[in-house]
Design an enzyme around this catalytic site. Structure first.
Site, PDB file in Angstrom:
ATOM      1  N   SER A 133      26.162  42.492  35.359  1.00 43.55           N
ATOM      2  CA  SER A 133      26.274  43.486  36.413  1.00 43.55           C
ATOM      3  C   SER A 133      24.990  44.329  36.505  1.00 43.55           C
ATOM      4  O   SER A 133      23.902  43.784  36.675  1.00 43.55           O
ATOM      5  CB  SER A 133      27.511  44.352  36.174  1.00 43.55           C
ATOM      6  OG  SER A 133      27.832  45.117  37.302  1.00 43.55           O
ATOM      7  N   ASP A 161      34.293  37.369  42.572  1.00 36.94           N
ATOM      8  CA  ASP A 161      33.730  38.675  42.226  1.00 36.94           C
ATOM      9  C   ASP A 161      33.789  39.606  43.432  1.00 36.94           C
ATOM     10  O   ASP A 161      33.228  39.307  44.494  1.00 36.94           O
ATOM     11  CB  ASP A 161      32.274  38.496  41.758  1.00 36.94           C
ATOM     12  CG  ASP A 161      31.754  39.696  40.987  1.00 36.94           C
ATOM     13  OD1 ASP A 161      32.138  40.834  41.314  1.00 36.94           O
ATOM     14  OD2 ASP A 161      30.948  39.498  40.062  1.00 36.94           O
ATOM     15  N   HIS A 190      34.674  39.705  38.472  1.00 38.55           N
ATOM     16  CA  HIS A 190      33.479  40.316  37.894  1.00 38.55           C
ATOM     17  C   HIS A 190      33.456  40.211  36.370  1.00 38.55           C
ATOM     18  O   HIS A 190      32.393  40.232  35.765  1.00 38.55           O
ATOM     19  CB  HIS A 190      33.413  41.788  38.327  1.00 38.55           C
ATOM     20  CG  HIS A 190      32.077  42.413  38.162  1.00 38.55           C
ATOM     21  ND1 HIS A 190      30.900  41.823  38.596  1.00 38.55           N
ATOM     22  CD2 HIS A 190      31.703  43.607  37.598  1.00 38.55           C
ATOM     23  CE1 HIS A 190      29.877  42.609  38.313  1.00 38.55           C
ATOM     24  NE2 HIS A 190      30.328  43.693  37.709  1.00 38.55           N
TER      25      HIS A 190
END
Length: 270
Positions: free
Chosen positions: A98, A222, A250
């Site tokens: 991320s 995601d 995610h």
């Protein structure tokens, strides 16, 4: 082993170093708004497979110091450089999830990939997490602005709501509570400042400066860093490989942990 590394006169970064004598080293950078503990299901397995796994808490998060400033990608990348130099890391794999993936990309560009032999990106927030006139694939900018406002108004609720979109697969309530607690360990101001960074900063030119083999792992479901971001990274990074995770959102390092660990270790051994 656990210790603090000084990255600035008044800022110390918390590091956990598992299997320091391991055959190959992986430096993990966590995503927003968690800590290195999010990689628990990698740290359970990879050290016993012979890998040295180093988890660092980004400034403002986990057990690291929480200064008022220094939350740009440049500053976060400089923190990584300080950790690399202090630990004298060479020929290691830099791995980021991320915002941690975006930080890893900035490190590669800003510090010319110092010490890195391979790069691994998991649901990375790059080249832009938000939509732009020439990049229609991210989240609406207003959605991130709302996250920032909610952080200042009711951070626990923001974290709960964010947790609801973090995973594609069903999560037990205790697991959801665990993710929630990891987010609460951060400082509110750091949480908001980092969200401002991934809303406003981009890494398009950084991708072109990456010159090591790169693995891109990304969940097709995601909802935070949408899958087209992975395709943009694949197109922008020379010598990169994209592996879609069909049953993940995610949190692919938890949702498909066995596949994740296998893809990562196979890449490192190539």
């Amino acid at each position: 082993m656990e210790y603090y590394i000084k990255v600035e006169p008044d800022v110390n970064i918390f590091v956990e170093d598992l299997n320091p004598t391991g055959k190959k080293t992986i430096l993990f950078i966590h995503g927003w708004p968690l800590s290195h503990k999010a990689y628990e299901y990698q740290f359970d397995k990879l050290p016993e497979m012979g890998y040295r796994c180093i988890g660092m808490d980004t400034r403002g998060f986990g057990a690291s110091d929480k200064p008022w400033g220094g939350y740009s990608y440049d500053s976060l990348a400089d923190d990584v450089r300080a950790v690399v130099e202090t630990l004298k890391l060479q020929n290691f794999t830099l791995a980021g999830h991320s915002m941690g993936g975006a930080t890893a990309i900035r490190y590669m560009a800003r510090h010319h990939g110092y010490g890195v032999s391979k790069l691994a990106l998991f649901g990375a927030a790059a080249p832009s997490l938000t939509m732009r006139p020439d990049f229609p694939y991210g989240l609406p900018k207003e959605a991130v602005t709302k996250l920032i406002e909610e952080t200042y108004n009711d951070r626990p609720k923001m974290l709960r709501d964010f947790g609801d979109i973090f995973l594609f697969q069903y999560a037990t309530q205790p697991l959801s509570d665990w993710f929630f607690q990891l987010g609460l360990e951060a400082a509110g101001w750091a949480t908001a400042a980092c969200a401002t960074t991934f809303r406003d900063e981009t890494l398009f030119s950084d991708l072109e400066k990456i010159n090591v083999p790169t693995l891109i792992l990304h969940g097709i479901h995601d909802k935070v860093c949408l899958f087209p971001l992975a395709e943009a990274m694949k197109n922008g990074i020379a010598n990169s490989t994209l592996v879609p995770f069909e049953n993940s959102g995610h949190g692919l390092f938890w949702e498909e942990r066995d596949k994740f660990n296998e893809e990562l270790t196979t890449f490192i051994e190539q």
